[in-house]
Design a protein around this motif. Sequence first.
Motif, PDB file in Angstrom:
ATOM      1  N   ASP A  99       0.845  -1.193   0.000  1.00 47.33           N
ATOM      2  CA  ASP A  99       0.000   0.000   0.000  1.00 47.33           C
ATOM      3  C   ASP A  99       0.876   1.237   0.000  1.00 47.33           C
ATOM      4  OD1 ASP A  99      -2.292  -1.496   0.045  1.00 47.33           O
ATOM      5  OD2 ASP A  99      -2.374  -1.557   2.241  1.00 47.33           O
ATOM      6  N   ASP A 100       0.542   2.175  -0.865  1.00 43.86           N
ATOM      7  CA  ASP A 100       1.251   3.443  -0.946  1.00 43.86           C
ATOM      8  C   ASP A 100       0.558   4.427  -0.022  1.00 43.86           C
ATOM      9  OD1 ASP A 100       2.879   5.469  -1.693  1.00 43.86           O
ATOM     10  OD2 ASP A 100       2.307   5.491  -3.802  1.00 43.86           O
ATOM     11  N   LEU A 101       1.240   5.490   0.366  1.00 40.27           N
ATOM     12  CA  LEU A 101       0.641   6.501   1.239  1.00 40.27           C
ATOM     13  C   LEU A 101      -0.492   7.251   0.549  1.00 40.27           C
ATOM     14  CD1 LEU A 101       3.877   7.966   2.863  1.00 40.27           C
ATOM     15  CD2 LEU A 101       2.242   6.368   3.868  1.00 40.27           C
ATOM     16  N   LEU A 102      -0.520   7.238  -0.771  1.00 41.50           N
ATOM     17  CA  LEU A 102      -1.549   7.973  -1.512  1.00 41.50           C
ATOM     18  C   LEU A 102      -2.781   7.115  -1.779  1.00 41.50           C
ATOM     19  CD1 LEU A 102       0.793   9.724  -4.077  1.00 41.50           C
ATOM     20  CD2 LEU A 102      -0.151  10.665  -1.971  1.00 41.50           C
ATOM     21  N   GLY A 103      -2.843   5.912  -1.188  1.00 43.89           N
ATOM     22  CA  GLY A 103      -4.004   5.056  -1.387  1.00 43.89           C
ATOM     23  C   GLY A 103      -3.882   4.200  -2.631  1.00 43.89           C
ATOM     24  N   MET A 104      -2.713   4.141  -3.243  1.00 45.37           N
ATOM     25  CA  MET A 104      -2.506   3.323  -4.433  1.00 45.37           C
ATOM     26  C   MET A 104      -1.898   1.989  -4.010  1.00 45.37           C
ATOM     27  SD  MET A 104      -3.542   5.353  -6.791  1.00 45.37           S
ATOM     28  CE  MET A 104      -2.925   4.827  -8.349  1.00 45.37           C
ATOM     29  N   ILE A 105      -2.212   0.947  -4.732  1.00 42.84           N
ATOM     30  CA  ILE A 105      -1.650  -0.376  -4.473  1.00 42.84           C
ATOM     31  C   ILE A 105      -0.621  -0.667  -5.558  1.00 42.84           C
ATOM     32  CG2 ILE A 105      -2.127  -2.845  -4.334  1.00 42.84           C
ATOM     33  CD1 ILE A 105      -4.922  -2.097  -3.342  1.00 42.84           C
ATOM     34  N   ARG A 106       0.535  -1.146  -5.142  1.00 42.51           N
ATOM     35  CA  ARG A 106       1.583  -1.502  -6.095  1.00 42.51           C
ATOM     36  C   ARG A 106       1.786  -3.008  -6.070  1.00 42.51           C
ATOM     37  NH1 ARG A 106       6.248   2.982  -6.286  1.00 42.51           N
ATOM     38  NH2 ARG A 106       4.888   4.773  -6.387  1.00 42.51           N
ATOM     39  N   ASP A 107       1.758  -3.621  -7.246  1.00 42.17           N
ATOM     40  CA  ASP A 107       1.997  -5.049  -7.386  1.00 42.17           C
ATOM     41  C   ASP A 107       3.229  -5.254  -8.234  1.00 42.17           C
ATOM     42  OD1 ASP A 107      -0.267  -5.937  -5.997  1.00 42.17           O
ATOM     43  OD2 ASP A 107      -1.534  -5.699  -7.763  1.00 42.17           O
ATOM     44  N   LEU A 108       3.984  -6.274  -7.892  1.00 42.47           N
ATOM     45  CA  LEU A 108       5.135  -6.649  -8.691  1.00 42.47           C
ATOM     46  C   LEU A 108       4.646  -7.682  -9.694  1.00 42.47           C
ATOM     47  CD1 LEU A 108       8.124  -6.153  -9.028  1.00 42.47           C
ATOM     48  CD2 LEU A 108       8.543  -8.002  -7.416  1.00 42.47           C
ATOM     49  N   MET A 109       4.782  -7.352 -10.977  1.00 46.75           N
ATOM     50  CA  MET A 109       4.226  -8.199 -12.031  1.00 46.75           C
ATOM     51  C   MET A 109       5.291  -8.506 -13.087  1.00 46.75           C
ATOM     52  SD  MET A 109       1.070  -8.344 -10.990  1.00 46.75           S
ATOM     53  CE  MET A 109      -0.036  -8.818 -12.259  1.00 46.75           C
ATOM     54  N   VAL A 110       5.095  -9.618 -13.779  1.00 44.13           N
ATOM     55  CA  VAL A 110       5.903  -9.970 -14.937  1.00 44.13           C
ATOM     56  C   VAL A 110       5.077  -9.587 -16.163  1.00 44.13           C
ATOM     57  CG1 VAL A 110       6.954 -11.856 -16.222  1.00 44.13           C
ATOM     58  CG2 VAL A 110       7.034 -11.844 -13.727  1.00 44.13           C
ATOM     59  N   VAL A 111       5.710  -8.859 -17.098  1.00 43.06           N
ATOM     60  CA  VAL A 111       5.007  -8.353 -18.276  1.00 43.06           C
ATOM     61  C   VAL A 111       5.383  -9.202 -19.480  1.00 43.06           C
ATOM     62  CG1 VAL A 111       4.674  -6.355 -19.794  1.00 43.06           C
ATOM     63  CG2 VAL A 111       5.049  -6.035 -17.334  1.00 43.06           C
ATOM     64  N   GLU A 112       4.358  -9.633 -20.231  1.00 44.37           N
ATOM     65  CA  GLU A 112       4.595 -10.385 -21.463  1.00 44.37           C
ATOM     66  C   GLU A 112       4.082  -9.547 -22.627  1.00 44.37           C
ATOM     67  OE1 GLU A 112       2.254 -14.028 -23.012  1.00 44.37           O
ATOM     68  OE2 GLU A 112       3.911 -14.827 -21.789  1.00 44.37           O
TER      69      GLU A 112
END
Length: 143
Positions: A4-17
Motif C-alpha cells: 500500500d502506498d501513502l496515496l491510497g494506491m496499491i503496487r503489485d510486482l508483475m511480470v510483463v509479457e
Amino acid sequence: MASDDLLGMIRDLMVVERPAGTHLSQSSTPGGSSALVRNDDNALVTQAVLYPADDELGAVRAAGIRVGVAVGVTVGIAATVAVGAVAVKVVPHVKNKFNDLKSKLNRVPEDTVEAADQGARPKQCDGERTARRMLTEQSASSI
C-alpha cells in the motif's frame, strides 16, 4: 505481492509479457509505463499480459542463491590460492629477517665481553704480582 502506498494506491510486482519488437507506452505518471504495447512507429499494437511475479521471484531467488554460492566458493578458492602464493613468496624473507634479528639479539658486543673478563679477575697491585711470579718461579725450579 502488493504494497500500500501513502496515496491510497496499491503496487503489485508483475511480470510483463509482450511481443518482440514492441515497447510499453509511457504512463502519465513520471517514470511509469502503461500496459499498452506499441511498435517503433508508436502505433498501438496490443495490450501487455501481466502475471504475478511470485513464482518468477522464487525461481530468480533460487537461481541467485545458486549463483551466489558458486561465486562465493569461486572467490573463496581464488583468495585461498592467492594467499597461498603470497605465503610461499613471503615466508622465506620473513624467516631470514627473524633469523637476522635472532642473531643480533644473541650477539654479545665486544665491549661487554672485555668488561665481563675484567670484572671476573680482581685487579692486583704490583707487589702481589711480583710475589706470585716469585712463587711460580720457585715452584718451577724445585720440580
